[in-house]
Design a protein around this motif. Structure first.
Motif, PDB file in Angstrom:
ATOM      1  N   HIS A   1     -18.379 -31.730 -33.469  1.00  0.00           N
ATOM      2  CA  HIS A   1     -17.939 -32.735 -32.456  1.00  0.00           C
ATOM      3  C   HIS A   1     -17.059 -32.012 -31.424  1.00  0.00           C
ATOM      4  N   GLU A   2     -16.184 -30.911 -31.857  1.00  0.00           N
ATOM      5  CA  GLU A   2     -15.570 -30.405 -30.783  1.00  0.00           C
ATOM      6  C   GLU A   2     -16.149 -29.624 -29.765  1.00  0.00           C
ATOM      7  N   VAL A   3     -17.330 -29.020 -30.195  1.00  0.00           N
ATOM      8  CA  VAL A   3     -18.343 -28.364 -29.140  1.00  0.00           C
ATOM      9  C   VAL A   3     -18.704 -29.470 -28.319  1.00  0.00           C
ATOM     10  N   GLY A   4     -19.181 -30.716 -28.824  1.00  0.00           N
ATOM     11  CA  GLY A   4     -19.662 -31.618 -27.965  1.00  0.00           C
ATOM     12  C   GLY A   4     -18.624 -32.008 -26.700  1.00  0.00           C
ATOM     13  N   ARG A   5     -17.416 -32.217 -27.333  1.00  0.00           N
ATOM     14  CA  ARG A   5     -16.221 -32.766 -26.485  1.00  0.00           C
ATOM     15  C   ARG A   5     -15.779 -31.812 -25.416  1.00  0.00           C
ATOM     16  N   GLN A   6     -15.777 -30.592 -25.843  1.00  0.00           N
ATOM     17  CA  GLN A   6     -15.662 -29.389 -24.728  1.00  0.00           C
ATOM     18  C   GLN A   6     -16.616 -29.115 -23.676  1.00  0.00           C
ATOM     19  N   ALA A   7     -17.991 -29.498 -24.081  1.00  0.00           N
ATOM     20  CA  ALA A   7     -19.189 -29.756 -23.116  1.00  0.00           C
ATOM     21  C   ALA A   7     -18.837 -30.618 -22.166  1.00  0.00           C
ATOM     22  N   VAL A   8     -18.543 -32.028 -22.691  1.00  0.00           N
ATOM     23  CA  VAL A   8     -18.061 -33.130 -21.596  1.00  0.00           C
ATOM     24  C   VAL A   8     -16.912 -32.644 -20.602  1.00  0.00           C
ATOM     25  N   MET A   9     -15.830 -32.028 -21.391  1.00  0.00           N
ATOM     26  CA  MET A   9     -14.761 -31.807 -20.575  1.00  0.00           C
ATOM     27  C   MET A   9     -14.788 -30.571 -19.595  1.00  0.00           C
ATOM     28  N   ALA A  10     -15.796 -29.891 -20.074  1.00  0.00           N
ATOM     29  CA  ALA A  10     -15.974 -28.783 -19.072  1.00  0.00           C
ATOM     30  C   ALA A  10     -16.761 -28.910 -17.796  1.00  0.00           C
ATOM     31  N   ASP A  11     -17.275 -30.170 -17.853  1.00  0.00           N
ATOM     32  CA  ASP A  11     -18.240 -30.589 -16.438  1.00  0.00           C
ATOM     33  C   ASP A  11     -17.195 -30.981 -15.502  1.00  0.00           C
ATOM     34  N   PRO A  12     -17.197 -30.270 -14.376  1.00  0.00           N
ATOM     35  CA  PRO A  12     -16.545 -30.588 -13.126  1.00  0.00           C
ATOM     36  C   PRO A  12     -16.271 -31.882 -12.832  1.00  0.00           C
ATOM     37  N   ASP A  13     -17.430 -32.700 -13.069  1.00  0.00           N
ATOM     38  CA  ASP A  13     -17.380 -34.188 -12.794  1.00  0.00           C
ATOM     39  C   ASP A  13     -16.671 -35.178 -13.954  1.00  0.00           C
ATOM     40  N   TRP A  14     -16.115 -34.274 -15.034  1.00  0.00           N
ATOM     41  CA  TRP A  14     -15.393 -35.065 -15.832  1.00  0.00           C
ATOM     42  C   TRP A  14     -13.863 -35.586 -15.184  1.00  0.00           C
ATOM     43  N   ARG A  15     -13.564 -34.786 -14.490  1.00  0.00           N
ATOM     44  CA  ARG A  15     -12.142 -34.951 -13.993  1.00  0.00           C
ATOM     45  C   ARG A  15     -11.116 -35.611 -14.469  1.00  0.00           C
ATOM     46  N   GLY A  16     -11.041 -34.925 -15.534  1.00  0.00           N
ATOM     47  CA  GLY A  16      -9.638 -35.369 -16.567  1.00  0.00           C
ATOM     48  C   GLY A  16      -9.870 -36.918 -16.954  1.00  0.00           C
ATOM     49  N   GLY A  17     -11.008 -37.197 -17.017  1.00  0.00           N
ATOM     50  CA  GLY A  17     -11.424 -38.428 -17.613  1.00  0.00           C
ATOM     51  C   GLY A  17     -11.622 -39.741 -16.645  1.00  0.00           C
ATOM     52  N   ARG A  18     -11.016 -39.272 -15.346  1.00  0.00           N
ATOM     53  CA  ARG A  18     -11.115 -40.391 -14.150  1.00  0.00           C
ATOM     54  C   ARG A  18     -12.147 -40.223 -13.304  1.00  0.00           C
ATOM     55  N   TYR A  19     -13.287 -39.958 -13.784  1.00  0.00           N
ATOM     56  CA  TYR A  19     -14.603 -39.816 -13.014  1.00  0.00           C
ATOM     57  C   TYR A  19     -14.924 -41.202 -12.419  1.00  0.00           C
TER      58      TYR A  19
END
Length: 367
Positions: free
Chosen positions: A178-196
């Motif tokens: 799960h942590e690998v998956g979360r890091q993949a999401v959060m590493a996406d520049p368009d995640w923008r700290g969860g404020r996409y």
């Protein structure tokens, strides 16, 4: 179903969530005695659309193999309810919902969710529907965790329980995936700290990679070999590039791309974290049996031989705990090479097991 400030959801994070809402789907008819209700609990990336056409994807319900007219969970006989979990993204309040304090989506301001929070929300829904007792609670994977939590938190409300392909605690290996998956999401520049949402962006690439990695864990090596082997995708020879030369690569890319169309990235973070935090014994002095002391619920625990995500050992631990308190429990390990996803697929022994258990429980219940 909407709940106002007068009915807040008390969450394990120490927050009273209000206002909030829970989206749900029902099938069949509730009898006059209100005694034939079955609650279906969905898995990580599922939702309330168990046995109907999905409004976003247009696909058939995710558990039509098990739920429907004449199926083991027979909607001609039982009143079936499935609710989108708290933290989800298909109608129930979650990180994509508007925060009344700001008028913007919650994003990471949404409180961290636990499996017990999900069950509390479902209980409030059933209260509103006037259903005091459930004939059965059934679910697989994260849904199975909810089944176990229901049996521990509200034993007096659950006549029968069917936890499938699950465990009473999330393993270190599963937390790592799960942590690998979360890091993949959060590493996406368009995640923008969860404020996409605020910025009009979407971390599609990161979420797709997370889904690709997770999807591998739902299968087995035998399944991947049978379905794909090393066959090439629409070509006679390797391209000597990083295109999807192999069928399995193309399949995983499709799974990732399809997933981002129906699921919210922040919800993925929240629901994987809820699974990670699940440790039923920890709430009962570290002794799992204590969670079921005095339980009168009838249990049917099901596992699959090729499920390496939730191996049979986890199901046996549940059975041993139930045996320790003299609870009524049956256990079936189903021989299959379909991996963790076997609970969602055409698996005749699963249908026979659940159908037989429910038929016996219905007789005992007087249905």
């Amino acid at each position: 179903m909407a709940f106002g400030a007068d009915r807040p959801l008390a969450m394990d994070a120490g927050v009273l969530l209000a206002p909030w809402q829970i989206a749900y789907q029902t099938y069949g008819t509730l009898n006059a005695a209100r005694s034939n209700a079955i609650l279906v609990c969905h898995a990580l990336t599922g939702d309330q659309h168990v046995a109907n056409i999905h409004p976003v994807t247009g696909k058939r319900g995710w558990w039509e193999t098990l739920v429907g007219p004449g199926r083991p969970v027979d909607t001609d006989r039982f009143f079936v309810i499935c609710a989108n979990v708290v933290g989800g993204c298909l109608g129930t309040t979650g990180p994509a919902s508007l925060n009344p304090a700001t008028g913007e989506p919650y994003g990471l301001d949404f409180p961290v969710v636990t499996v017990r929070d999900m069950v509390r929300a479902q209980a409030l829904l059933l209260d509103r529907l006037g259903i005091d007792n459930l004939f059965c609670v059934v679910g697989g994977s994260m849904g199975g965790m909810q089944v176990l939590q229901w049996a521990a938190s509200f034993p007096e409300r659950v006549f029968a329980a069917i936890p499938i392909a699950t465990a009473c605690i999330h393993s270190a290996q599963n937390i790592a995936f799960h942590e690998v998956g979360r890091q993949a999401v959060m590493a996406d520049p368009d995640w923008r700290g969860g404020r996409y949402f605020v910025d009009g962006a979407k971390p599609s690439k990161g979420l797709a990679v997370a889904r690709m990695g997770a999807h591998i864990t739902y299968l087995s090596e035998a399944t991947l070999h049978r379905k794909f082997g090393r066959r090439l995708q629409d070509r006679a020879a390797p391209t000597f590039s990083f295109d999807a030369d192999f069928q399995v690569e193309s399949y995983l890319r499709y799974q990732g791309e399809a997933f981002v169309e129906r699921f919210d990235a922040n919800s993925y973070l929240y629901l994987t974290r809820a699974m990670d935090y699940f440790d039923l014994a920890a709430d009962y002095g570290g002794v799992l049996a204590n969670a079921f002391t005095g339980s009168r619920t009838r249990f049917c625990v099901v596992s699959f031989t090729s499920d390496w995500l939730f191996p049979t050992a986890g199901s046996r631990a549940i059975v041993h705990a139930l045996n320790a308190v003299a609870a009524s429990v049956s256990f079936v390990e189903i021989e299959t090479d379909k991996g963790h996803d076997a609970f969602l697929l055409d698996e005749p022994e699963l249908f026979a097991t659940t159908g037989g258990f429910l038929a016996a429980a219905a007789r005992a219940r007087g249905l």
